[in-house]
Every structure is written in C-alpha cells, then in structure tokens.
Design a protein around this motif. Structure first.
Motif, PDB file in Angstrom:
ATOM      1  N   GLN A 236       0.913  -1.182   0.086  1.00 30.96           N
ATOM      2  CA  GLN A 236       0.096   0.023   0.082  1.00 30.96           C
ATOM      3  C   GLN A 236       0.839   1.314  -0.152  1.00 30.96           C
ATOM      4  O   GLN A 236       0.489   2.260  -0.540  1.00 30.96           O
ATOM      5  CB  GLN A 236      -0.926  -0.018   1.137  1.00 30.96           C
ATOM      6  CG  GLN A 236      -2.175  -1.112   1.273  1.00 30.96           C
ATOM      7  CD  GLN A 236      -3.016  -1.095   2.309  1.00 30.96           C
ATOM      8  OE1 GLN A 236      -2.822  -0.317   3.197  1.00 30.96           O
ATOM      9  NE2 GLN A 236      -3.564  -2.260   2.667  1.00 30.96           N
ATOM     10  N   VAL A 237       1.944   0.967   0.908  1.00 29.88           N
ATOM     11  CA  VAL A 237       2.872   2.622   0.785  1.00 29.88           C
ATOM     12  C   VAL A 237       3.357   2.646  -0.662  1.00 29.88           C
ATOM     13  O   VAL A 237       3.635   3.850  -0.980  1.00 29.88           O
ATOM     14  CB  VAL A 237       4.019   2.176   1.826  1.00 29.88           C
ATOM     15  CG1 VAL A 237       4.960   3.148   1.739  1.00 29.88           C
ATOM     16  CG2 VAL A 237       3.436   2.261   3.022  1.00 29.88           C
ATOM     17  N   GLU A 238       3.855   1.544  -1.326  1.00 28.43           N
ATOM     18  CA  GLU A 238       4.541   1.542  -2.748  1.00 28.43           C
ATOM     19  C   GLU A 238       3.506   2.164  -3.536  1.00 28.43           C
ATOM     20  O   GLU A 238       3.782   3.027  -4.372  1.00 28.43           O
ATOM     21  CB  GLU A 238       5.043   0.327  -3.036  1.00 28.43           C
ATOM     22  CG  GLU A 238       5.654   0.365  -4.509  1.00 28.43           C
ATOM     23  CD  GLU A 238       5.762  -0.997  -5.298  1.00 28.43           C
ATOM     24  OE1 GLU A 238       6.259  -1.172  -6.018  1.00 28.43           O
ATOM     25  OE2 GLU A 238       5.052  -1.890  -4.374  1.00 28.43           O
ATOM     26  N   ALA A 239       2.304   1.794  -3.294  1.00 25.00           N
ATOM     27  CA  ALA A 239       1.184   2.204  -4.338  1.00 25.00           C
ATOM     28  C   ALA A 239       0.933   3.828  -4.210  1.00 25.00           C
ATOM     29  O   ALA A 239       0.850   4.496  -5.231  1.00 25.00           O
ATOM     30  CB  ALA A 239      -0.142   1.570  -4.162  1.00 25.00           C
ATOM     31  N   GLY A 240       1.077   4.246  -3.217  1.00 23.35           N
ATOM     32  CA  GLY A 240       0.978   5.794  -2.703  1.00 23.35           C
ATOM     33  C   GLY A 240       2.006   6.742  -3.388  1.00 23.35           C
ATOM     34  O   GLY A 240       1.838   7.647  -3.517  1.00 23.35           O
ATOM     35  N   PHE A 241       3.139   5.978  -3.703  1.00 26.70           N
ATOM     36  CA  PHE A 241       4.378   6.713  -4.258  1.00 26.70           C
ATOM     37  C   PHE A 241       4.582   6.217  -5.729  1.00 26.70           C
ATOM     38  O   PHE A 241       5.885   6.757  -6.129  1.00 26.70           O
ATOM     39  CB  PHE A 241       5.537   6.557  -3.421  1.00 26.70           C
ATOM     40  CG  PHE A 241       5.621   7.183  -2.100  1.00 26.70           C
ATOM     41  CD1 PHE A 241       5.840   8.654  -2.106  1.00 26.70           C
ATOM     42  CD2 PHE A 241       5.108   6.643  -0.825  1.00 26.70           C
ATOM     43  CE1 PHE A 241       6.044   9.048  -0.614  1.00 26.70           C
ATOM     44  CE2 PHE A 241       5.125   7.019   0.255  1.00 26.70           C
ATOM     45  CZ  PHE A 241       5.616   8.410   0.464  1.00 26.70           C
TER      46      PHE A 241
END
Length: 384
Positions: A236-241
């Motif tokens: 999820q963190v990767e998707a946000g960036f």
C-alpha cells in the motif's frame, strides 16, 4: 580519580597532640587514684593480704617461679587499658576532623563549584556518605545540564519555527500585496496566486508537523495497536508513491521474510514512518534509482525494518544529528527541498512510542534507515 587520606592542618595536628596529652594526664590521675584506693583497702583488711600471699605461693611456673608481683601485673593491665582508651580518644577526634573536612567540602560545592568532588578516602561509614554526596552532585549537575539543554532547545524551536513561518508568510504577503494594488498584468495574476497558495501549503505542512511532533512528545500519547500484516502495508505504501517514483525514475523493491509476517503496531503511525523516510529519499537521495523496503524477523521478539536507497551518501557528521528536529543535511534553512526538518524527528518519535530503535547507515552504495521494533510493544514495555 585517585583518593587520598585526609590531610590534617598544623592546627589539627596540634589539637590531636593536646588531646593525647590531656587524656594521658587524666588517665595517670585515674590510675593513681585507683592504686591508692586499692592499697588502702588491702591495708585495712588482713584477709586480703593473706589471700594475695597465698595465691602468689600456690601459682608457680616452670623452674619453680612464683607469680610476679601483683602490683606490677595490675599496673601493666591498667597500662594496656590506658593505651586502648588513648587510641579510642584519638581516633574519635580524627574522625571528627574528617567530618569537618567533609562539611567544608560540602560548603565549597554549595557555593557553586559543581565540578568539584570530595576526594577523601576513609575507612569508616563516612566513606559511604562521601560516595553518596559525590553521586548526588553528579546527578544534580546532570539535571542542571539537562535543564540548560531544554531551555536551549526551546529557544532553538522558537527561532526555527519563526524562520520557517516568516519565510513563506513574507512571500504570501508580498504577492497578495501586488494583487491588491491591481498593478499586475492579467497573465501574472494566476502565477502569483499559485505561488501564494504553494507558500500557504508549506505553512500548513509546518503547522501539521509541529502539532504531530509535540503530540508524539507528550506523555499522554497512546498507540492504537492492532495486528499488522507487514507485506500488505508495504504494498500500500508503494502504491501511494508509484506516480512520483515513476517521474523520478525510481524503482521499488519489497521483501519480507517471512512473507506472512504480522506484528502488533499502530498502522497509521507506522505508515507515517514509511512516508517520511521515502519522502526523505526522494528529496535528499540525489541520483537514486531504487528504494528497497525490507522486513526481516530477527528473533521471536523483534522485527527489523529497512528502508534503503542508492542515492547520494549522507555525510558522516550528519548521521549523528539526522534525527534532531529542524536538522537538514544540506546545512541551510532554505526551503529548496520543501521540508520542515521535522520528518525524521517525528519518525524517531513514532519508533520510540513502539519501544523500538532507529539508526541510519550510509556509504557510497546505499543509505539505510534501520528500525528495530518489538513484535508486541505492550510486552516490551512490561519487560523494561
């Protein structure tokens, strides 16, 4: 620090000599009085004389030697007793002198000489008092230094916040002033409004970071602990960036060992940690092409989280200060990178709340932020 025995002054040595002389005179007078009283008692009672004479004849030693004169034996016994009394009187007086020296040292320290320590070595319980005094002074000095650091930190906080607020506020007032005069070309109005809006966003970001930083430092701040699947969170963190990473040409790599690793943590705050560290890599990791998000189960009680990038190396001197509030590696108070200088301080605050640790390592190949967290912060708190 090597400890020495108390050095007596000339006056104190004279005092000891006088004490010895007075004690000897008093003991001699006492001994003489006792001998006279005993002698008179014996002379007045013939039974005492016959008993002593009988005792002397009956007690014999090798070579048919009789008991030595009872007068001399009694005098020797009194002499030994006198020596014991004399020693006790002198040693007691010496201990009183040691105590006076300790009190004098205490007054010297109390006058503001906090770097001074009592260096006496004594063989009585007074040594424990001296050691306790030195420990108390050390503790007091540490508390004073901590108080000074807190005051200094408050002053720096006010200075830094004032600077970071004044800079964008000055720009906002300037551009709004130009728009207010009406002497702006129609084509520049949107440009000035956009700049003023951007500066206002910077002020809002600073205000939010300050609020979060002070909240984390508050003793009343609580964690909302819940089971957290690490690999899913990292995705999820990767998707946000994803979009920003694509613009900068940066690739994400996610690893979790084991893949189904779950810990107890505050999901919202832990995501903030990753967001801060990834933003930090975007802003300061010049030339970075890859960011790694790695999780390893260290043992049955801890997990290691690593956020790594292959961008510019962080100077060694900066590694020691990187988690201090308002510290920026570029060494200036400009807002070129758009940061408030509080991101890593907030990150450390979140890690501390989880009873974990964080450190940074950097070389020519990788810059790594390494976090150690307990699998269950509640149990870690209990064990501390």
């Amino acid at each position: 620090m090597k400890k020495e025995r108390v050095k007596l002054t000339a006056a104190e040595k004279s005092e000891l000599i006088a004490e010895a002389v007075v004690t000897i005179v008093l003991l001699l007078l006492l001994n003489l009085s006792i001998i006279i009283l005993i002698h008179l008692t014996i002379l007045q009672n013939e039974n005492w004389v016959n008993g002593i004479y009988f005792l002397k004849n009956q007690i014999t030693f090798t070579g048919d030697y009789h008991l030595w004169s009872w007068q001399r034996l009694f005098i020797i016994t009194m002499g030994v007793g006198d020596l014991i009394v004399l020693y006790w009187r002198l040693i007691r007086r010496y201990h009183q002198m040691q105590l006076r020296h300790v009190i004098s040292e205490l007054h010297y320290i109390a006058d503001g000489h906090f770097n001074h320590r009592i260096s006496f070595a004594v063989r009585t319980d007074l040594q424990r008092v001296i050691d306790s005094i030195n420990s108390l002074v050390d503790s007091t000095v540490n508390s004073i230094n901590e108080e000074k650091e807190i005051e200094k930190s408050k002053d720096e906080l006010i200075t830094n916040v004032s600077h970071d607020i004044r800079t964008p506020l000055t720009s906002i007032i300037g551009y709004l002033g130009l728009l207010k005069t009406g002497n702006v070309a129609p084509g520049d109005q949107a440009k000035y409004i956009n700049i003023a809006y951007t500066k206002a966003e910077q002020m809002k970001s600073l205000a939010n970071d300050l609020l979060e930083y002070t909240t984390l430092k508050s003793s009343s701040t609580k964690l909302n602990l819940a089971p957290l699947h690490i690999y899913s969170m990292l995705e999820q963190v990767e998707a946000g960036f994803e979009l920003e990473a694509e613009k900068k040409g940066i690739k994400f790599t996610i690893e979790s060992r084991p893949r189904d690793l779950t810990i107890k943590a505050d999901p919202e705050k832990l995501v903030r940690v990753y967001n801060n560290l990834i933003n930090n890599a975007f802003k300061y990791g010049t030339g970075a092409t890859e960011i790694k998000l790695i999780t390893n189960l260290v043992n049955k009680q801890e997990v290691e989280l690593r956020i790594e990038n292959n961008g510019a190396k962080i100077p060694k001197d900066s590694l020691k200060k990187i988690f201090e509030r308002f510290y920026r590696v570029e060494g200036s108070r400009n807002v070129k990178t758009g940061g408030t200088g509080l991101g890593l301080s907030i990150t450390k605050g979140v890690v501390d709340l989880h009873h974990g640790t964080i450190r940074c390592e950097s070389d020519d190949s990788w810059t790594s932020f390494i976090i150690r967290l307990p699998l269950d912060p509640d149990k870690a708190k209990t064990n501390r």
